[in-house]
Design an enzyme around this catalytic site. Sequence first.
Site, short mmCIF file in Angstrom:
data_model
loop_
_atom_site.label_atom_id
_atom_site.label_comp_id
_atom_site.label_asym_id
_atom_site.label_seq_id
_atom_site.Cartn_x
_atom_site.Cartn_y
_atom_site.Cartn_z
N GLY A 39 49.90 62.22 51.17
CA GLY A 39 50.83 63.22 50.63
C GLY A 39 50.74 64.60 51.58
O GLY A 39 50.14 64.76 52.05
N ASP A 40 51.91 65.53 51.07
CA ASP A 40 51.94 66.79 51.56
C ASP A 40 52.83 67.47 50.51
O ASP A 40 52.91 66.95 49.40
CB ASP A 40 52.34 66.60 53.24
CG ASP A 40 52.29 68.27 53.63
OD1 ASP A 40 51.10 68.70 54.04
OD2 ASP A 40 53.22 68.75 53.77
N LYS A 89 52.46 62.56 61.34
CA LYS A 89 53.27 63.39 60.28
C LYS A 89 54.69 62.94 60.05
O LYS A 89 55.01 62.15 60.94
CB LYS A 89 53.19 64.96 60.59
CG LYS A 89 53.28 65.86 59.38
CD LYS A 89 52.06 66.00 58.57
CE LYS A 89 52.31 66.57 57.33
NZ LYS A 89 51.00 67.12 56.76
N LYS A 101 42.77 68.68 63.71
CA LYS A 101 42.15 68.65 62.53
C LYS A 101 41.43 67.53 62.22
O LYS A 101 40.17 67.38 61.82
CB LYS A 101 42.97 68.90 61.44
CG LYS A 101 42.66 69.21 60.22
CD LYS A 101 43.81 68.79 58.99
CE LYS A 101 44.97 70.15 59.46
NZ LYS A 101 45.96 70.28 58.29
P1 NDP Z 1 52.71 70.94 46.85
O1 NDP Z 1 54.22 70.34 47.06
O2 NDP Z 1 51.78 70.28 45.82
O3 NDP Z 1 52.87 72.34 46.47
C1 NDP Z 1 53.33 73.26 47.48
C2 NDP Z 1 53.43 74.65 46.79
O4 NDP Z 1 54.02 75.67 47.79
C3 NDP Z 1 54.43 74.83 45.67
O5 NDP Z 1 53.82 75.97 44.82
C4 NDP Z 1 55.91 75.04 46.27
O6 NDP Z 1 56.44 76.02 45.41
C5 NDP Z 1 55.27 76.14 47.34
N1 NDP Z 1 56.17 76.12 48.50
C6 NDP Z 1 56.71 75.16 49.22
N2 NDP Z 1 57.52 75.50 50.01
C7 NDP Z 1 57.62 76.78 49.98
C8 NDP Z 1 58.44 77.87 50.58
N3 NDP Z 1 59.23 77.52 51.66
N4 NDP Z 1 58.32 79.21 50.50
C9 NDP Z 1 57.32 79.56 49.29
N5 NDP Z 1 56.62 78.50 48.73
C10 NDP Z 1 56.86 77.35 49.06
O7 NDP Z 1 52.00 70.77 48.58
P2 NDP Z 1 50.61 71.05 48.69
O8 NDP Z 1 49.67 71.71 47.96
O9 NDP Z 1 50.17 69.62 48.98
O10 NDP Z 1 50.76 71.55 50.17
C11 NDP Z 1 50.69 72.97 50.42
C12 NDP Z 1 50.27 73.22 51.85
O11 NDP Z 1 49.14 72.75 52.19
C13 NDP Z 1 51.22 72.78 52.89
O12 NDP Z 1 51.34 73.64 53.97
C14 NDP Z 1 50.65 71.52 53.21
O13 NDP Z 1 51.00 70.71 54.71
C15 NDP Z 1 49.19 72.00 53.34
N6 NDP Z 1 47.99 70.77 53.03
C16 NDP Z 1 48.11 69.90 52.05
C17 NDP Z 1 47.32 69.12 52.29
C18 NDP Z 1 47.13 68.27 50.94
O14 NDP Z 1 46.22 67.49 50.93
N7 NDP Z 1 47.92 68.01 49.93
C19 NDP Z 1 46.01 68.80 53.24
C20 NDP Z 1 46.08 69.86 54.21
C21 NDP Z 1 47.24 70.90 54.19
P3 NDP Z 1 57.76 74.96 44.64
O15 NDP Z 1 56.91 74.59 43.42
O16 NDP Z 1 58.62 75.97 44.31
O17 NDP Z 1 58.36 74.05 45.60
#
Ligand code: NDP
Length: 447
Positions: A165-166, A126, A114
Amino acid sequence: MNEYGKRVLEDVIAKNADQSEFIQAVREVIDTLSPVLDSNPNYEQNAILERIVVPERILIFQVPWVDSNNKVQVNKGYRIQFNSAIGPYKGGLRFHPSVNLSILKFLGFEQIFKNSLTTLPMGGAKGGSNFDPKGKSDLDVMSFCQSFMRELYRHIGPNIDVPAGDIGVGAREIGYLFGQYKKIVNAYEGVLTGKNINWGGSLIRPQATGYGNVYFMNEMLKTRGESIEGKTAMVSGSGNVAQYTVMKLISMGAKVISMSDSSGCIIDKDGIDLEKLDFIMQLKNVRRGRIREYAEKFTGAKYFEKQRPWRLAKTDIAAPSATQNELDLDDAKALFEGGCFCVSEGANMPSTSEAVAFMQSKNFLFGPAKAANAGGVATSGLEMSQNSLRMSWSAEDVDAKLHGIMQNIHAACTSAAERFGMKGNYVAGANIAGFLKVADAMVDQGI
Ligand code: NDP
C-alpha cells in the site's frame, strides 16, 4: 561534486526535464555520494550510476472499469520496476489523482536505497494510478482494483515483484487486489503485503511505518542525551503513517498537537490523547471524513483551512507524514524559530531540498525518509518471510524485530556518514549505506 556524479546528474536533468520530483530525488542522492565515487572508480567503470537512475522496466497500462452508475471510466495504471540487484522488486502502490511518472519514479528510486537499508533482500519498485478512491463507494473501488490487477498480475509474483500500500491504498484496496490476483493465477501466495491479519498479513504491519519513525527519532534524540518523553510534537497527515506515529509518540510520553489532511490541519494545544486519536481513526478509516470534524468535536482544538501545521504553533520535534514537499524553507524557518530541533520524515520526501539544507545548517537532528520510514517496508519484508514459512509471528515478536531494524538503520546511517567524513549527516549516511550494498551487488552480477 565528483565529476562522474555531476555528469550523470546533468544527463538525468536533460533527459527528464519535466520530472521535477524525480530530479529532486536523484540530485539528493548523487550530491551525497561524492566521497564514495571518489574512492571507488570501479563504480564508474561499471556505469553503476547511469544504470541505477534508469528503471529496469516501466509498465504503463489502461485501467477501464465500470462505476456504480454503470458508466465506463478509464484511469492510467503504472508499475515501475526500478532495481532488482538485491531482491525481488518491492514497493507500494499509490492511488491519487496527482500520480504521474515523475512522482512514481522518485518514489521507486528512493525505494531502492530504503529497501537496502533494511538489510532484507528487496529490490526497489513503485506503482499506482491516478484513480482517486476519495468519495468512491466500496463497489467502485473494488471494480477499479479488479481491473488494475487484471493487467498487473502478469508482471508480479512472490519472487518477482511484491507490491504493497501507499497513499490511497490501505487494507480495503489490498484485499480487492489480492482477491483478483488469486482468482486469475489460481494460487494463494504472498504476492502483496499489507494483507489483513486473518488471511496472510503480519501483525504490526499497519503500525510499522509510524512506530518505526518514532523509534528512529528516539535513536537520533539519544545521541544528544534526549528522548521523546515530555516533548511537544507536530505531525502532519491523518492516514496510516500519521495515525501510528501519533499513537507511538503518545505512548512514549510526547504531547502531540497537530494532524492534517489535504483540506487543512488542526492544532490542539491540549494535546491529542488516545481517545481523540481513536476518534480520528474512526473518522478516517471507517467514515472516511475530513479532519475539520475534529475541531468541531473537541473544544480547545482549532481548524485551519488549506494550511499546514508548521507555522501555527511551537514544537520540539516534528514528523511530516502526509506527502512530498509539504515542508518548505519558510516552514523550516518557522519550526526553528519555535524551538524545534528534530524532524523525522514519515512521508516520502516531505521536505523540500531548501528546507533540508536549512535544517542541516541549524544542526537539526534530521531523519530522511529513506531511513526514518523504512519500518513499513521492513515489516512488509517480515510479512513475506512469514508467508514463505507459513507462520504467523506474535505482535511482540514483530515489534521487537521492527525496533531492532530501526536501531540498525540508525547505526548504519551514523557509521556510513562518519566513515566518509560527514558525521551527524543522516541524509548522507542513509544514501551511502543504501547505495553501497546495491552498487556492489550490481558489480558482482555484471551487466
Ligand atoms: P494515507 O493515504 O493513509 O494517508 C495520506 C495522508 O496524507 C492523508 O491524511 C491525506 O489527506 C494526506 N495527503 C495526501 N495527499 C496530500 C496532499 N497533496 N496534501 C496534503 N495532504 C495530503 O497514506 P499513508 O499514510 O500510507 O502515506 C503517507 C506518506 O507516507 C506518503 O508519502 C507515503 O509514500 C509514505 N509512506 C507510507 C508507508 C506506508 O507503510 N503506508 C511506508 C513508507 C512511506 P486526505 O485524507 O485528504 O487524502
